[in-house]
Structure formats: structure tokens, C-alpha cells
Design a protein around this motif. Structure first.
Motif, PDB file in Angstrom:
ATOM      1  N   PRO A  36      36.130  47.773  59.966  1.00  0.00           N
ATOM      2  CA  PRO A  36      34.769  48.362  60.117  1.00  0.00           C
ATOM      3  C   PRO A  36      34.184  48.821  58.791  1.00  0.00           C
ATOM      4  O   PRO A  36      34.167  49.997  58.474  1.00  0.00           O
ATOM      5  N   ASP A  37      33.764  47.886  58.025  1.00  0.00           N
ATOM      6  CA  ASP A  37      33.143  48.184  56.721  1.00  0.00           C
ATOM      7  C   ASP A  37      31.983  47.232  56.554  1.00  0.00           C
ATOM      8  O   ASP A  37      32.150  46.008  56.579  1.00  0.00           O
ATOM      9  N   ARG A  38      30.830  47.756  56.338  1.00  0.00           N
ATOM     10  CA  ARG A  38      29.650  46.889  56.210  1.00  0.00           C
ATOM     11  C   ARG A  38      29.791  45.949  55.029  1.00  0.00           C
ATOM     12  O   ARG A  38      29.302  44.836  55.058  1.00  0.00           O
ATOM     13  N   PHE A  39      30.402  46.436  53.981  1.00  0.00           N
ATOM     14  CA  PHE A  39      30.567  45.615  52.785  1.00  0.00           C
ATOM     15  C   PHE A  39      31.963  44.987  52.702  1.00  0.00           C
ATOM     16  O   PHE A  39      32.431  44.652  51.643  1.00  0.00           O
ATOM     17  N   ASN A  40      32.624  44.881  53.848  1.00  0.00           N
ATOM     18  CA  ASN A  40      33.939  44.254  53.895  1.00  0.00           C
ATOM     19  C   ASN A  40      33.801  42.769  53.534  1.00  0.00           C
ATOM     20  O   ASN A  40      33.096  42.025  54.227  1.00  0.00           O
ATOM     21  N   GLU A  41      34.479  42.373  52.456  1.00  0.00           N
ATOM     22  CA  GLU A  41      34.384  40.982  52.005  1.00  0.00           C
ATOM     23  C   GLU A  41      35.557  40.146  52.467  1.00  0.00           C
ATOM     24  O   GLU A  41      35.727  39.001  52.043  1.00  0.00           O
ATOM     25  N   ALA A  42      36.391  40.638  53.336  1.00  0.00           N
ATOM     26  CA  ALA A  42      37.548  39.884  53.811  1.00  0.00           C
ATOM     27  C   ALA A  42      37.132  38.585  54.495  1.00  0.00           C
ATOM     28  O   ALA A  42      37.776  37.536  54.352  1.00  0.00           O
ATOM     29  N   LYS A  43      36.053  38.696  55.290  1.00  0.00           N
ATOM     30  CA  LYS A  43      35.628  37.462  55.960  1.00  0.00           C
ATOM     31  C   LYS A  43      35.129  36.416  54.970  1.00  0.00           C
ATOM     32  O   LYS A  43      35.308  35.202  55.161  1.00  0.00           O
ATOM     33  N   PHE A  44      34.547  36.868  53.848  1.00  0.00           N
ATOM     34  CA  PHE A  44      34.111  35.903  52.823  1.00  0.00           C
ATOM     35  C   PHE A  44      35.307  35.295  52.096  1.00  0.00           C
ATOM     36  O   PHE A  44      35.320  34.114  51.769  1.00  0.00           O
ATOM     37  N   ILE A  45      36.301  36.128  51.853  1.00  0.00           N
ATOM     38  CA  ILE A  45      37.520  35.621  51.237  1.00  0.00           C
ATOM     39  C   ILE A  45      38.207  34.625  52.166  1.00  0.00           C
ATOM     40  O   ILE A  45      38.763  33.603  51.728  1.00  0.00           O
ATOM     41  N   THR A  46      38.150  34.911  53.484  1.00  0.00           N
ATOM     42  CA  THR A  46      38.743  33.982  54.452  1.00  0.00           C
ATOM     43  C   THR A  46      38.106  32.602  54.330  1.00  0.00           C
ATOM     44  O   THR A  46      38.791  31.572  54.254  1.00  0.00           O
ATOM     45  N   PHE A  47      36.773  32.583  54.300  1.00  0.00           N
ATOM     46  CA  PHE A  47      36.079  31.294  54.186  1.00  0.00           C
ATOM     47  C   PHE A  47      36.357  30.628  52.830  1.00  0.00           C
ATOM     48  O   PHE A  47      36.535  29.408  52.751  1.00  0.00           O
ATOM     49  N   SER A  48      36.411  31.436  51.776  1.00  0.00           N
ATOM     50  CA  SER A  48      36.640  30.843  50.445  1.00  0.00           C
ATOM     51  C   SER A  48      38.035  30.236  50.353  1.00  0.00           C
ATOM     52  O   SER A  48      38.215  29.127  49.815  1.00  0.00           O
ATOM     53  N   MET A  49      39.047  30.932  50.872  1.00  0.00           N
ATOM     54  CA  MET A  49      40.407  30.391  50.825  1.00  0.00           C
ATOM     55  C   MET A  49      40.575  29.203  51.763  1.00  0.00           C
ATOM     56  O   MET A  49      41.332  28.260  51.464  1.00  0.00           O
ATOM     57  N   LEU A  50      39.852  29.228  52.892  1.00  0.00           N
ATOM     58  CA  LEU A  50      39.901  28.075  53.787  1.00  0.00           C
ATOM     59  C   LEU A  50      39.319  26.843  53.097  1.00  0.00           C
ATOM     60  O   LEU A  50      39.890  25.739  53.162  1.00  0.00           O
ATOM     61  N   ALA A  51      38.168  27.068  52.429  1.00  0.00           N
ATOM     62  CA  ALA A  51      37.568  25.951  51.686  1.00  0.00           C
ATOM     63  C   ALA A  51      38.467  25.519  50.533  1.00  0.00           C
ATOM     64  O   ALA A  51      38.646  24.320  50.253  1.00  0.00           O
ATOM     65  N   PHE A  52      39.061  26.496  49.834  1.00  0.00           N
ATOM     66  CA  PHE A  52      39.950  26.198  48.713  1.00  0.00           C
ATOM     67  C   PHE A  52      41.138  25.346  49.164  1.00  0.00           C
ATOM     68  O   PHE A  52      41.456  24.314  48.562  1.00  0.00           O
ATOM     69  N   LEU A  53      41.786  25.781  50.260  1.00  0.00           N
ATOM     70  CA  LEU A  53      42.932  25.028  50.759  1.00  0.00           C
ATOM     71  C   LEU A  53      42.523  23.654  51.265  1.00  0.00           C
ATOM     72  O   LEU A  53      43.248  22.670  51.085  1.00  0.00           O
ATOM     73  N   SER A  54      41.359  23.550  51.906  1.00  0.00           N
ATOM     74  CA  SER A  54      40.891  22.248  52.414  1.00  0.00           C
ATOM     75  C   SER A  54      40.685  21.262  51.271  1.00  0.00           C
ATOM     76  O   SER A  54      41.037  20.080  51.360  1.00  0.00           O
ATOM     77  N   VAL A  55      40.110  21.794  50.166  1.00  0.00           N
ATOM     78  CA  VAL A  55      39.870  20.918  49.008  1.00  0.00           C
ATOM     79  C   VAL A  55      41.188  20.382  48.462  1.00  0.00           C
ATOM     80  O   VAL A  55      41.351  19.171  48.236  1.00  0.00           O
ATOM     81  N   TRP A  56      42.177  21.247  48.290  1.00  0.00           N
ATOM     82  CA  TRP A  56      43.415  20.807  47.656  1.00  0.00           C
ATOM     83  C   TRP A  56      44.315  20.027  48.608  1.00  0.00           C
ATOM     84  O   TRP A  56      45.084  19.167  48.164  1.00  0.00           O
ATOM     85  N   VAL A  57      44.210  20.305  49.900  1.00  0.00           N
ATOM     86  CA  VAL A  57      44.946  19.465  50.848  1.00  0.00           C
ATOM     87  C   VAL A  57      44.360  18.059  50.872  1.00  0.00           C
ATOM     88  O   VAL A  57      45.084  17.049  50.940  1.00  0.00           O
ATOM     89  N   SER A  58      43.037  17.950  50.798  1.00  0.00           N
ATOM     90  CA  SER A  58      42.389  16.627  50.739  1.00  0.00           C
ATOM     91  C   SER A  58      42.641  15.943  49.408  1.00  0.00           C
ATOM     92  O   SER A  58      42.664  14.705  49.316  1.00  0.00           O
ATOM     93  N   PHE A  59      42.845  16.762  48.372  1.00  0.00           N
ATOM     94  CA  PHE A  59      43.060  16.207  47.041  1.00  0.00           C
ATOM     95  C   PHE A  59      44.350  15.394  46.958  1.00  0.00           C
ATOM     96  O   PHE A  59      44.407  14.366  46.280  1.00  0.00           O
ATOM     97  N   ILE A  60      45.382  15.835  47.675  1.00  0.00           N
ATOM     98  CA  ILE A  60      46.701  15.214  47.524  1.00  0.00           C
ATOM     99  C   ILE A  60      46.679  13.731  47.863  1.00  0.00           C
ATOM    100  O   ILE A  60      47.066  12.887  47.027  1.00  0.00           O
ATOM    101  N   PRO A  61      46.235  13.285  49.057  1.00  0.00           N
ATOM    102  CA  PRO A  61      46.215  11.832  49.316  1.00  0.00           C
ATOM    103  C   PRO A  61      45.225  11.080  48.434  1.00  0.00           C
ATOM    104  O   PRO A  61      45.472   9.941  48.036  1.00  0.00           O
TER     105      PRO A  61
END
Length: 859
Positions: free
Chosen positions: A779-804
Motif C-alpha cells: 500500500p504505497d502510492r509511489f510503490n515501484e515494485a509493479k514497474f520493476i516486475t514489468f521491467s524484469m519480465l521484459a528483461f528476461l523475455s528479451v534474453w530468453v529470446s536472445f538465446i535461440p
């Protein structure tokens, strides 16, 4: 060898008969047989000679119901008649020379062999018997002794004569017999010749064929020793030179038509346009007449010396068939005195010459009175007053010159025995006379003959009785008078001082149809550059197919047997006939892809700096303070370096850059993800620390964040140092992946270390993702955890796609894929974490207040 045994048996039988008759007091004799065609002249010493003045004989039916008819000769040869007179001229010239054989007169006894073995044997035995009748093993005449024999023109007849004369060691000097077997001293101890052995000629003929690039050759050979030995040698030499024999046919000398119809059908049906003919002109002319009847033209004839300078074949009617003929001729020279002698012959002065009337008829195309003419035939009458000077002028003599030098060789041997100091074992108390010499005396001296003729020709014999091997190469042209003539266009001299045995003047050549371009004779068309020959099973080597050179190989010549690979740094051109420098491939700034990525990298580095400037400017605002200002600044700096490190992958890979770029990539991304992880953990700790009695309050300071960042970065640093020490990346040139291209790239060094680096980054990102995902609903209006969640999800998606994609890409696209992954993953962090904050700070300042906060930010 069989003739030698036969002759020996003949002598033994004669001796046995003599012994038996003497003991039994029985009178015995051989059947009498007259010998026609005998031309003789007396002297102190007699020289024998055999010449085929007639080229053929009448073929009688030998039924033996009656006494066989005497052999009748026909087809008078002016050319052979001239050979005979070369001997007579040499004898007269020697008799008139006060320096050579002084006070000794030479005589001669000449026989017309009529191109038959029977006549050759008759003439030989008659000369040995010393009379008009043949008495084997006896010399019954009381005339002058026989010193030696000049003859014969055909090797088969010379072999027979040499076997007989060799029994008694009489020297036989041939002017035209070239069979190599005659060089064998164990079989023919008394044989010599003034024409080179066919060993040299056949090698030269093969050399001539190969010189013009002809690989598909036909062979016509006479079915006698000359032709058969020639066939064996020239065929082997042609095959050894890489050419092939399309056909090999015999000219049947025992048949009146010489099997010409069959031979012409073979020639007509063959694709071989070059035909080597090893036969006499008297046999080959019948084949030529059949070719004329069937109108077969366009072939190139390769002539052996037996017909290369034939007068018989110069007839105008053979012009379309024989023009362009090229072959080996006996080395010739000028004989002005002989020309003068021969052109001065007169009927009135040569009554004893039984052949002169026939010669006159052939030379002037006339007939003597009372001569029976063929039906409906008309011709001029011979008067005997015709002038030979109008027919014979100064010319190059070849075979007459051989006859002339052969006669002089015997004369100099006689001179050496009778008029000079002894050689070797032949030593006498007093000088020998004419009646005291034996045939082996002359044989001994003829081995050492070494003299120069009046025309400047050096004459000598080697240990096998052969002269120096020299041939003229002649080409048959059409003269201005419309007749065929033989023009000397080169030479084949095995004793040439500069070792240039084979010389040809190409500018003098004329081919069939008077073309100056060398004709082709191939079983298959030539394979151009860039192709190689492929042998077709079951066919001769010259009948092949053309196949393109394999990838990476070239052939830069016509009819290449195999292709050759280019060097590692070159590659064939499109025609595959030469190697060109390979194109180097790397992610270059000059390539559209390279400069596009470079531009994106540079622009991308400005975004973190811009956001950093915004954060610095608004550092006192609630939203900046609530999101850990110091960590945000460090994260923005790491993102700046993340964008910046991607430039290290663009451009020509330098060895130093290969070492640094992977290390820099691993370190800045470790710093970046460590900052994200620290921010995530700080959010969670800060929320938990607000509960009463929480022990986490002491972990809410910035020191904990920096410790997390330091520990995570230190692990990556240790991995990078270990990698650089034990398996550093290095520059490599890949010439196998892409044909014709050298891919310049940096290897990962140890693949394990590379994937460990990426795995570690993935581990940090995964931990950040999990922690942020669990803290997304705090419960924090300026809680950035959800933004970090999306950034790490995108980060992992990029590098998982990078391997093949990385594993499947080749060349510069591998590097481009890695640059794209760096940019994409960096943009995922920037876009998901900082863009929403900048939106509020810059565009929605009314939301950038502390009033809605439910939790006081202590960081």
C-alpha cells in the motif's frame, strides 16, 4: 629371329646336300630361275643395290596346275627410279675422284624388287652367288668381289636381306628402312642405315600431334613390319601424352585394293579429323583414290617419312584431300650436280638401262611406237628427243641424298681398308689389294666411317648402325601452278645444341580448305575455364563430360583435369577461373545495419542522462525521494553505460576490444540489475520496517543497498577476471560459415564462462522479478515494485529470446542480435521504471505530492 633360323637352316641343308651328292656321285642342282630387272656395270669392286622401281605386281592365281608365271611388275615410279640413279651417280662421281679409292673402279649390280620379298631375296642371293643364277652358299662367278649392298626401301625387305647378308657379314646400308628392330646388333650384325630409326620418328609424330592439341586420333598403318612396329610406338606415345586413339586400321598390302573401301568407311564414320598414316605412298595412294571416289575430304593427314615427300601423291586430283597434310620428312639438302646429271639423261646414251623407256613414258606422258594402248586411249608418241631439263630443276633431295651418302659410306670404308693405315686388329705386313679383302673387313671399317659430303653433310654411324636423328617437318600446300608441294615448316633434331628438338614456324602452315586456323580433333568439346573433365565410364579418357568446379575451387585453363582450391583468404569469381580476395564481414559502421544500431545506441545513451538530469532537478519532489534518489541515479548511470557498451560491438573487432567488451557488458549489466534488486529489496524492507517492533528498521539505510550492489557486482567481477585469465575472448577469422566471405568476430573464449555470465544476470533478474512481483500490492502510492516486475519480465523475455536467435544467427547478425538484446533489455528497464515517473514529474506535477502517501518514506 625366325628369318635368322630359316637362313641358317638353309645353309646347313645346302652343306648336307653337297656332302651327300659328293659321296653318292650324284649330280644335283636347283631349278633355274631367271631374274628380271637387273641393271649392272662392271668394276674392280661391285656394290649391290635394291630399289622398288615398280610399285606393284600382277596378282596371278597360284593354282600350281601349271608352272607359276614369272612375277610381273607394274606401276613404274619415277621417284624410285631417281633413287636408283642416285646410286649410279655416286658410283660415277667416286670413280672420277682421284682422292677417294684411287686406281680402283667401282661397279654396281642393281635389282628392281618390285615391292616384293621374293624379288628382294632373289636379288640378294644372286649378288652373293656372283652370277645370273642363284646358288645358295656358293659364289660361282669369277667377276669382281661384292663389297656391300645399298638397300632396301622397306623395312620388311631389309630385315630379310639383312638376315641373309648377316650370315656372311656383308654390310647392308639401307637408305629408307627405319624399323627399330634393325638396330639390334645380335640379330643384324652387318646392318647400317642413313635414315634414323623409327624410335625417333614415332616419338616425334606423337610430339607433333600433341603440339597442336589434337586428342582424338585415327591411325592407318600398313600390315608389314614398318607399320606394325610404328603402330606400337606411336600409339603408346600418343596415349602417354594424354591423347586417345579413335581407331587403328591396317592397310592390307597383300590385297589389290588394300582394303580401301572398308578403311574409307571407318574414316567417314569417325569423329577423329586427324589421321596418322604409317605406310608407303604406293599403298596409301590406293586409299586416297577411294577417298576421292567417295568424296571424303576435310581430314588432316599426319605423314610418316615413307610418304611425307611423295611425288606419287602430288597429283593435282588429290589436292582437295591432301592439302594441309603435315608430317616428318627425311632431312634433305641440295644436290646440284645430281640435278645436272639426272636432267641430262638421254635414251641414246643409256641403252643398257632397261627402265629408261618406261621412265620416259611416265615423265613426258607419251608412248613409244608399237606400244599396245588401252581401248580408246590416245597419247603422244615418244621420240627420245624430249628435254628433261624442262621437268627437273634445282630442288631439295631427301631419299636420293640418303642413297648418295650410303654409297659414299661404303666407299670410305673401302678406302679405309685399302688405302689407309690399319684400324684396331686389322693390321697387315703389306697393303692389301682388291682380291684379298673379305666382307667382314669392310664391315669393320664402315663402323668407323666419319666424313663430310661435298654438300656439307656429316656422315657417321652409332654403335647400332644409326645416323644422327634429324627430320624436316613438311606441310602440303597448293603451289601457284595448282599442284601440291611440300614446304618445310620446321625440324625435329635430337642433337640440337640448344636442346630445342622440336621447332615449327606456325606462320607457314596451311590446313584443309587452305585455312590458316589450326583444326580441332576432339572426342568431346573442350571444357572451358571454371570446369573440369569428368571421365565417362566405358569410354576412352578423351571422351569426357564437363562439370563445374566444386565450390571454393577454380580451373584457369581449358580441359583442366582437376580443380584447385583457392587460398584461405581468396574465393573464386562467378566464372570460377580465378581467385579474388574474400570479402570481410563484421558489423561495420558503413553497413546500414551497423550505422542504424550505432545511431540508436548514441540516442539511447541520451535518455538515461536526460532522466538523470530530471531527477537531479526534481530531487526534492516526493516521487523522486520516495523511489530512493541515490539508487535511481546509480541505476541511470549504469543504464547509460549499458547503452554505451553496445557501441563496443560495432566496428572491426580489435583484439583489445574483444577482451573488454564482454567484460564491460557483464559488469554494467550486473551493476544495473543489482541496482534494480537493491531497489526492490529496499521497498520490501521499508514496508516491513514500518510495523511496530520490527527489527528491520536497522536495515533501511542506504548502506544495505550499496552492500547488495557491491556483493552482486563483485561476483560478476570475479567471474570476469577468471575468464580473462584462463580463457579470454580473442579475434577469429571464420572462412567456413559463409562461402567467399571471411567473418571477423570475437569468440566468447570459454563458452561456459559466457553462458555463466548470462546465467548470473538472469539469476539476478529472476530474483528481482520474484521479489518485485510479491511486493507489487504493497500500500504505497509511489510503490515501484509493479514497474520493476514489468521491467524484469521484459528483461528476461528479451534474453530468453536472445538465446535461440544468437545460436542460429551467422556472421555480423550474431553481433547485431547481441546489440539488439542489450538495447532492448536496457530500454525495458528505462521504459518500465523511469518513464512513468518522468511522466508524473514533467506532465502531472499535481500528482507529485506527499498528501496521498500512506506511508512515510524514510529513504
Amino acid at each position: 629371329m625366325s628369318w635368322f633360323l630359316l637362313s641358317t637352316a638353309w645353309v646347313l641343308c645346302a652343306s648336307a646336300i653337297e656332302t651327300y651328292c659328293a659321296a653318292s656321285n650324284i649330280s644335283c642342282s636347283l631349278p633355274r630361275e631367271s631374274i628380271a630387272g637387273n641393271l649392272s656395270n662392271p668394276g674392280d669392286i661391285v656394290i649391290g643395290g635394291t630399289f622398288p622401281v615398280h610399285l606393284d605386281r600382277v596378282y596371278n592365281d597360284l593354282s600350281f596346275t601349271n608352272k607359276p608365271a614369272e612375277l610381273q611388275c607394274q606401276r613404274f615410279s619415277i621417284e624410285r627410279y631417281q633413287y636408283m640413279h642416285a646410286l649410279i651417280f655416286a658410283v660415277e662421281e667416286i670413280n672420277g675422284d682421284p682422292e677417294l679409292l684411287p686406281n680402283i673402279t667401282l661397279g654396281f649390280q642393281i635389282f628392281d624388287t618390285c615391292t616384293t620379298l621374293r624379288r628382294a631375296a632373289q636379288g640378294t642371293l644372286s649378288m652373293l652367288s656372283g652370277g645370273t643364277e642363284i646358288t645358295p652358299n656358293y659364289h660361282c662367278g669369277s667377276g669382281a668381289p661384292l663389297a656391300g649392298v645399298i638397300g632396301d626401301s622397306l623395312s620388311t625387305r631389309s630385315i630379310l636381306m639383312a638376315q641373309i647378308l648377316g650370315l656372311y657379314r656383308y654390310p647392308l646400308v639401307s637408305y629408307l628402312s627405319s624399323n627399330p628392330v634393325l638396330s639390334r646388333r645380335d640379330l643384324f650384325p652387318s646392318f647400317f642405315r642413313t635414315i634414323p630409326s623409327d624410335d625417333f620418328q614415332m616419338r616425334g609424330l606423337a610430339h607433333l600431334v600433341l603440339h597442336y592439341g589434337w586428342t582424338w586420333i585415327g591411325l592407318l598403318i600398313s600390315d608389314n613390319d614398318y607399320g606394325q612396329f610404328g603402330l606400337q610406338m606411336v600409339k603408346q606415345e600418343i596415349i602417354n601424352g594424354g591423347a586417345c586413339v579413335a581407331f587403328a586400321e591396317n592397310i592390307m598390302t597383300g590385297q589389290p585394293n588394300r582394303n580401301a573401301p572398308h578403311l574409307v568407311q571407318v574414316i567417314r564414320g569417325s569423329t577423329a579429323k586427324v589421321v596418322v598414316v604409317i605406310a608407303s605412298d604406293s599403298d596409301f595412294v590406293i586409299v586416297i583414290e577411294e577417298l576421292q571416289r567417295q568424296n571424303v575430304t576435310g581430314n588432316i593427314w599426319i605423314a610418316s617419312e615413307a610418304w611425307a615427300t611423295s611425288v606419287l601423291l602430288r597429283d593435282k586430283r588429290f589436292q582437295m584431300i591432301l592439302v594441309g597434310t603435315i608430317g616428318f620428312a627425311i632431312h634433305g639438302g641440295k644436290m646440284p650436280e645430281f640435278t645436272k646429271y639426272f636432267s641430262s639423261l638421254k635414251i641414246s646414251n643409256h641403252f643398257s638401262d632397261m627402265f629408261i623407256k618406261e621412265f620416259w613414258e611416265e615423265a613426258f606422258s607419251c608412248k613409244w611406237p608399237n606400244t599396245k594402248l588401252a581401248d580408246n586411249a590416245t597419247t603422244n608418241g615418244c621420240t627420245g628427243n624430249e628435254k628433261l631439263e624442262t621437268l627437273y630443276s634445282e630442288e631439295t633431295y631427301r631419299i636420293p641424298l640418303n642413297v648418295y651418302t650410303a654409297m659414299y659410306a661404303v666407299a670410305w670404308a673401302l678406302h679405309g681398308f685399302l688405302c689407309t693405315p690399319r684400324i684396331g686388329q686389322l693390321k697387315y705386313a703389306k697393303c692389301p689389294n682388291v682380291s684379298s679383302f673379305q666382307p667382314w673387313h669392310i664391315l669393320h671399317y664402315i663402323k668407323y666411317v666419319n666424313f663430310m659430303t661435298k654438300d656439307g653433310i656429316q656422315v657417321s654411324f652409332d654403335a647400332n648402325g644409326n645416323p644422327p636423328a634429324v627430320y624436316d617437318i613438311v606441310n602440303w600446300h597448293v603451289s601457284g601452278k595448282g599442284t601440291l608441294e611440300q614446304v618445310t615448316v620446321g625440324s625435329y633434331d635430337l642433337n640440337a645444341p640448344d636442346r630445342k628438338t622440336f621447332t615449327v614456324d606456325e606462320d607457314k602452315h596451311v590446313w584443309a580448305n587452305n585455312s590458316t586456323e589450326v583444326p580441332l580433333s576432339k572426342c568431346s568439346p573442350s571444357c572451358p575455364s571454371g570446369f573440369r573433365k569428368v571421365i565417362v565410364p566405358g569410354k576412352p579418357l578423351c571422351c569426357y563430360e564437363c562439370a563445374r568446379c566444386p565450390q571454393g575451387q577454380i580451373s584457369n585453363q581449358t580441359d583442366a583435369v582437376e580443380c584447385h582450391p583457392c587460398s584461405w583468404d581468396t574465393w573464386p569469381n562467378l566464372q570460377q577461373d580465378r581467385c579474388l580476395p574474400r570479402t570481410t564481414e563484421f558489423l561495420s559502421y558503413e553497413e546500414p545495419l551497423g550505422y542504424s544500431l550505432a545511431a540508436i545506441c548514441i540516442l539511447s545513451t541520451l535518455i538515461p542522462l536526460f532522466i538523470l538530469a530530471v531527477f537531479i532537478h526534481y530531487k526534492k519532489t516526493p516521487i523522486v525521494r520516495a523511489n530512493n534518489y541515490s539508487l535511481s541515479c546509480l541505476l541511470l548511470l549504469s543504464l547509460f553505460f549499458c547503452f554505451l557498451c553496445s557501441l563496443g560491438f560495432i566496428g572491426y573487432p580489435q583484439p583489445e576490444m574483444c577482451h573488454l567488451r564482454q567484460v564491460a557488458f557483464g559488469m554494467v549489466f550486473s551493476l544495473c540489475i543489482s541496482c534494480v534488486l537493491a531497489k526492490t529489496l529496499t521497498v520490501v524492507i521499508a514496508f516491513k520496517a514500518t510495523k511496530p517492533g520490527s527489527r528491520l528498521r536497522k536495515w533501511t539505510g542506504v548502506k544495505v543497498s550499496y552492500c547488495i550492489i557491491g556483493i552482486c557486482s563483485l561476483v560478476q567481477l570475479c567471474m570476469s577476471i577468471t575468464r580473462l585469465l584462463f580463457s579470454p575472448p580473442f579475434l577469429k577469422l571464420d572462412t567456413d560459415t559463409k562461402p567467399g566471405i571471411i567473418i571477423v568476430y570475437c569468440t566468447e573464449g570459454s563458452p561456459t564462462a559466457f553462458w555463466c555470465m548470462l546465467g548470473y544476470l538472469g539469476l539476478l533478474a529472476t530474483i528481482s522479478f520474484i521479489v518485485a512481483f510479491l511486493a507489487r500490492r504493497l500500500p504505497d502510492r509511489f510503490n515501484e515494485a509493479k514497474f520493476i516486475t514489468f521491467s524484469m519480465l521484459a528483461f528476461l523475455s528479451v534474453w530468453v529470446s536472445f538465446i535461440p536467435a544468437y545460436l542460429s544467427a551467422r556472421g555480423m547478425y550474431t553481433v547485431a542480435m547481441e546489440v539488439f538484446a542489450i538495447l532492448s533489455s536496457s530500454w525495458a528497464v528505462v521504459g518500465c521504471i523511469f518513464v512513468p515517473k518522468c511522466f508524473i514529474v514533467l506532465l502531472r506535477p499535481n500528482l507529485n505530492t506527499r498528501e496521498p502517501l500512506k506511508i512515510t518514506s524514510n529513504f
